[in-house]
Scaffold this active site. Structure first.
Site, PDB file in Angstrom:
ATOM      1  N   GLY A 245       0.844  -1.190   0.000  1.00 13.62           N
ATOM      2  CA  GLY A 245       0.000   0.000   0.000  1.00 13.62           C
ATOM      3  C   GLY A 245       0.875   1.235   0.000  1.00 13.62           C
ATOM      4  O   GLY A 245       2.051   1.186  -0.386  1.00 13.62           O
ATOM      5  N   SER A 246       0.313   2.332   0.467  1.00 16.89           N
ATOM      6  CA  SER A 246       1.037   3.599   0.382  1.00 16.89           C
ATOM      7  C   SER A 246       2.155   3.665   1.427  1.00 16.89           C
ATOM      8  O   SER A 246       2.111   2.977   2.457  1.00 16.89           O
ATOM      9  CB  SER A 246       0.062   4.752   0.595  1.00 16.89           C
ATOM     10  OG  SER A 246      -0.497   4.641   1.878  1.00 16.89           O
ATOM     11  N   THR A 247       3.092   4.539   1.167  1.00 20.19           N
ATOM     12  CA  THR A 247       4.209   4.716   2.104  1.00 20.19           C
ATOM     13  C   THR A 247       3.701   5.245   3.457  1.00 20.19           C
ATOM     14  O   THR A 247       4.165   4.808   4.512  1.00 20.19           O
ATOM     15  CB  THR A 247       5.253   5.666   1.483  1.00 20.19           C
ATOM     16  OG1 THR A 247       5.789   5.011   0.330  1.00 20.19           O
ATOM     17  CG2 THR A 247       6.373   5.990   2.446  1.00 20.19           C
ATOM     18  N   GLY A 250       2.381   2.409   5.281  1.00 17.48           N
ATOM     19  CA  GLY A 250       3.517   1.547   5.642  1.00 17.48           C
ATOM     20  C   GLY A 250       4.198   2.037   6.917  1.00 17.48           C
ATOM     21  O   GLY A 250       4.571   1.251   7.795  1.00 17.48           O
ATOM     22  N   GLU A 268       5.656  -3.183   0.958  1.00 17.92           N
ATOM     23  CA  GLU A 268       5.757  -2.843  -0.474  1.00 17.92           C
ATOM     24  C   GLU A 268       4.977  -1.553  -0.636  1.00 17.92           C
ATOM     25  O   GLU A 268       3.748  -1.559  -0.596  1.00 17.92           O
ATOM     26  CB  GLU A 268       5.106  -3.939  -1.341  1.00 17.92           C
ATOM     27  CG  GLU A 268       5.735  -5.308  -1.229  1.00 17.92           C
ATOM     28  CD  GLU A 268       7.040  -5.424  -1.998  1.00 17.92           C
ATOM     29  OE1 GLU A 268       7.495  -4.424  -2.584  1.00 17.92           O
ATOM     30  OE2 GLU A 268       7.616  -6.523  -1.980  1.00 17.92           O
ATOM     31  N   CYS A 302       2.219   0.609  -8.647  1.00 15.01           N
ATOM     32  CA  CYS A 302       3.277   1.158  -7.792  1.00 15.01           C
ATOM     33  C   CYS A 302       4.574   1.395  -8.555  1.00 15.01           C
ATOM     34  O   CYS A 302       5.307   2.330  -8.274  1.00 15.01           O
ATOM     35  CB  CYS A 302       3.532   0.220  -6.624  1.00 15.01           C
ATOM     36  SG  CYS A 302       3.803  -1.466  -7.175  1.00 15.01           S
TER      37      CYS A 302
HETATM   38  P1  NAD Z   1      -3.378   2.365   1.384  1.00 13.18           P
HETATM   39  O1  NAD Z   1      -2.086   2.485   2.080  1.00 13.18           O
HETATM   40  O2  NAD Z   1      -4.374   3.438   1.527  1.00 13.18           O
HETATM   41  O3  NAD Z   1      -4.135   1.029   1.808  1.00 13.18           O
HETATM   42  C1  NAD Z   1      -3.537  -0.244   1.664  1.00 13.18           C
HETATM   43  C2  NAD Z   1      -4.151  -1.192   2.679  1.00 13.18           C
HETATM   44  O4  NAD Z   1      -3.787  -0.765   3.986  1.00 13.18           O
HETATM   45  C3  NAD Z   1      -5.679  -1.239   2.648  1.00 13.18           C
HETATM   46  O5  NAD Z   1      -6.107  -2.559   2.902  1.00 13.18           O
HETATM   47  C4  NAD Z   1      -6.070  -0.340   3.820  1.00 13.18           C
HETATM   48  O6  NAD Z   1      -7.315  -0.646   4.375  1.00 13.18           O
HETATM   49  C5  NAD Z   1      -4.959  -0.646   4.796  1.00 13.18           C
HETATM   50  N1  NAD Z   1      -4.715   0.396   5.796  1.00 13.18           N
HETATM   51  C6  NAD Z   1      -4.939   1.727   5.699  1.00 13.18           C
HETATM   52  N2  NAD Z   1      -4.590   2.353   6.851  1.00 13.18           N
HETATM   53  C7  NAD Z   1      -4.119   1.394   7.678  1.00 13.18           C
HETATM   54  C8  NAD Z   1      -3.577   1.398   9.000  1.00 13.18           C
HETATM   55  N3  NAD Z   1      -3.451   2.530   9.691  1.00 13.18           N
HETATM   56  N4  NAD Z   1      -3.182   0.236   9.544  1.00 13.18           N
HETATM   57  C9  NAD Z   1      -3.285  -0.922   8.852  1.00 13.18           C
HETATM   58  N5  NAD Z   1      -3.789  -0.993   7.604  1.00 13.18           N
HETATM   59  C10 NAD Z   1      -4.199   0.152   7.017  1.00 13.18           C
HETATM   60  O7  NAD Z   1      -2.994   2.121  -0.155  1.00 13.18           O
HETATM   61  P2  NAD Z   1      -3.983   2.007  -1.392  1.00 13.18           P
HETATM   62  O8  NAD Z   1      -4.510   3.373  -1.659  1.00 13.18           O
HETATM   63  O9  NAD Z   1      -4.912   0.868  -1.180  1.00 13.18           O
HETATM   64  O10 NAD Z   1      -2.975   1.583  -2.546  1.00 13.18           O
HETATM   65  C11 NAD Z   1      -2.238   2.491  -3.265  1.00 13.18           C
HETATM   66  C12 NAD Z   1      -0.828   2.568  -2.743  1.00 13.18           C
HETATM   67  O11 NAD Z   1      -0.263   1.253  -2.702  1.00 13.18           O
HETATM   68  C13 NAD Z   1       0.100   3.358  -3.617  1.00 13.18           C
HETATM   69  O12 NAD Z   1       0.912   4.183  -2.829  1.00 13.18           O
HETATM   70  C14 NAD Z   1       0.934   2.312  -4.317  1.00 13.18           C
HETATM   71  O13 NAD Z   1       2.190   2.761  -4.752  1.00 13.18           O
HETATM   72  C15 NAD Z   1       1.033   1.259  -3.279  1.00 13.18           C
HETATM   73  N6  NAD Z   1       1.306  -0.059  -3.873  1.00 13.18           N
HETATM   74  C16 NAD Z   1       2.558  -0.569  -3.735  1.00 13.18           C
HETATM   75  C17 NAD Z   1       2.879  -1.786  -4.312  1.00 13.18           C
HETATM   76  C18 NAD Z   1       4.253  -2.371  -4.172  1.00 13.18           C
HETATM   77  O14 NAD Z   1       4.391  -3.572  -4.380  1.00 13.18           O
HETATM   78  N7  NAD Z   1       5.252  -1.615  -3.810  1.00 13.18           N
HETATM   79  C19 NAD Z   1       1.905  -2.489  -5.029  1.00 13.18           C
HETATM   80  C20 NAD Z   1       0.627  -1.946  -5.129  1.00 13.18           C
HETATM   81  C21 NAD Z   1       0.347  -0.716  -4.534  1.00 13.18           C
END
Ligand code: NAD
Length: 499
Positions: A245-247, A250, A268, A302
């Site tokens: 997910g997003s940095t 993360g 990731e 990503c």
């Molecule tokens: P996001 O970070 O908003 O959410 C990702 C997941 O994390 C979701 O399931 C969400 O419910 C959960 N989440 C959100 N807040 C949380 C918290 N405080 N604690 C635990 N879990 C939480 O990301 P998104 O908008 O779903 O995806 C887009 C982002 O993901 C982009 O920044 C993209 O670059 C990244 N991404 C990275 C990769 C990689 O392999 N590097 C692959 C796909 C997407």
């Protein structure tokens, strides 16, 4: 609300969609729900049950119990591999249904991407790790190394109940990347899907039941990040979180892991990857790979190379041809329409975010050569191409996660390496040149987890995937992913007692 609903996808597939949480091989209801939206129309597809902290506790307890009762770990590696292979085979059999629900929920082109890309890869990933389940063993370190009367062996052991938290851009594929190696190494799992695209991964529950896995080995929860996700990442009985997910999220997950039980974490995260085209490149190929590198999956990738650096002598020609190539090769349409290359953005939130960045780009002086938002229902837009950008512009620095590219020119290799690396991210980088020495020299200097020479976005299940800097920690895929879910216990043996 019931636990299943018959959904007819826009391509006419009738799908029995699970809506509940999947805990202990049972579908369960909760006290609240989340609507999931068709991004092509902005209308509701259905609602799924959302996990509260109490529901997360139940899912974790099921995974812990399954780990402790050894229903999974007492199987031989080969037996575990058989189960994982069964999952792969069911995915292959049901690929059209699963790709249909994926496109419906996410908006990605059905045929070219969901079916030919994500579902094929999900099958391949389960098949690949099924084969590893009986090939994970340790080392023996004998007296010739340790000295007389000593020997040691290492026992690769699973971590326990692990959590997988996935995003909305490749829901089913991200599920596969995480669950397959976790199961192959003997862990049990709680998977949390994205609240934006919860539908496809819930089908894994049906697949697990059909494949006959013991109860509690795989648990799936829908839920919001800030409560369900946070509670899972903070849970003292979870021994690892694998997150994509997003940095920003993360960072929160790492903090939650540190504050709770110092659980193992792999991340990731986001990217702002460069695409470098030298003047000696095969220009036609550079256009093609540049196009897919930024516009695949609507730019919601990503690794998407959203910063183009073009060497000065070919800058004008490249820009002109890239705009033409993009216009000729983009079919922005309903994701189920034949030939669709760009479907709607995933959500109204993402649509507004891309709009905001396009406005900022214009305001900060980048030259918009192409791109527009569509009027009407759904979250459609044509690809946006900004030229004559400078590195200090917001659109050159921040991850937009949509079909927006910023193009700049450069003078020589040293300059472009410095500028390409001038970012907090380090996920991927791509470069085009016909000079093999330069290709390797530049690849060596780029700060990225993955570098593509004369291609772009070339992920492969056999090859490690992941970033450096703020793009993440750890590597998924390939044999590297097995390490993410294994710890190595060292057993020391003293043979001197009867001397
Ligand atoms: P996001 O970070 O908003 O959410 C990702 C997941 O994390 C979701 O399931 C969400 O419910 C959960 N989440 C959100 N807040 C949380 C918290 N405080 N604690 C635990 N879990 C939480 O990301 P998104 O908008 O779903 O995806 C887009 C982002 O993901 C982009 O920044 C993209 O670059 C990244 N991404 C990275 C990769 C990689 O392999 N590097 C692959 C796909 C997407």
């Amino acid at each position: 609300m019931s636990l299943f609903e018959k959904i007819t996808t826009p391509n006419g597939k009738v799908i029995e969609q699970p809506l509940g949480l999947f805990i202990n091989n049972e579908w369960v209801k909760t006290d609240s729900t989340i609507d999931t939206i068709d991004p092509s129309t902005g209308k509701k597809i259905t609602a799924v049950y959302a996990a509260s902290e109490k529901d997360i506790d139940a899912a974790v307890a099921a995974a812990v119990e399954a780990f402790e009762n050894e229903s999974w770990t007492s199987l031989t590696g080969s037996e575990r591999g058989d189960y994982i292979f069964k999952i792969a085979e069911i995915i292959k059999r049901d690929a059209e249904l699963l790709a249909s629900i994926e496109s419906y929920d996410n908006g990605k082109p059905y045929e070219a991407e969901a079916l030919a890309g994500d579902l094929v890869e999900a099958y391949e990933v389960f098949k690949y790790y099924a084969g590893f389940a009986d090939k994970i063993h340790g080392q023996f370190i004998g007296a010739e190394i340790l000295g007389k009367n000593k020997m040691c062996f290492t026992d690769p052991t699973p971590l326990g109940a692990v959590a997988s938290i996935i995003p909305w851009n490749f829901p089913f594929m991200m599920m596969a990347w995480k669950i397959a190696p976790a199961l192959a190494t003997g862990n049990t799992v709680v998977l949390k899907t994205s609240e934006i695209t919860p539908l496809s991964a819930l089908h894994l529950g049906k697949i697990v039941l059909e494949a006959g896995l013991p109860k509690g080995v795989v648990n799936i929860v829908s839920g919001y990040g800030k409560d369900a996700g946070h509670h899972l990442a903070s849970h003292p009985d979870i021994s690892k979180v694998a997150f994509t997910g997003s940095t920003a999220t993360g960072q929160k997950i790492m903090e939650a892991a540190a504050r709770s039980n110092l659980k193992n974490v792999t991340l990731e995260c986001g990217g702002k990857s460069p695409y470098i085209v030298f003047a000696d490149s095969d220009l036609d190929k550079a256009l093609e790979w540049g196009f897919s590198g930024i516009f695949y999956n609507k730019g919601e990738v990503c690794t998407s190379t959203s910063r183009f650096f073009i060497e000065e002598p070919i800058y004008d020609e490249f820009v002109e041809k890239f705009v033409k190539f993009t216009k000729e090769n983009s079919k922005v349409s309903h994701p189920f329409e034949k030939g669709c290359t760009i479907g709607p953005l995933v959500s109204s939130l993402q649509y507004e975010k891309v709009k905001k960045y396009v406005e900022i780009g214009k305001k900060e002086g980048a030259k918009l050569l192409s791109g527009k938002f569509h009027e009407g229902d759904g979250y459609f837009c044509d690809p946006f191409i900004f030229a004559d950008c400078t590195d200090d512009m917001t659109i050159c620095k921040e991850e937009i996660f949509g079909p927006v590219v910023s193009i700049t020119k450069f003078k020589d290799a040293a300059e472009v390496i410095r500028r390409a690396n001038n970012t907090t991210y380090g996920l991927a980088a791509a470069l085009f040149t016909n000079n093999i020495t330069r290709a390797h020299k530049v690849a060596n200097k780029l700060q990225a987890g993955m570098v593509f020479i004369n291609s772009n976005g070339d992920s492969d299940i056999h090859v490690p995937f992941g970033g450096v800097k703020m793009s993440g920690i750890g590597r998924e895929l390939g044999t590297y992913a097995l390490e993410l879910y294994t710890t190595h216990k060292a057993i020391h043996v003293n043979l001197a007692l009867d001397d």
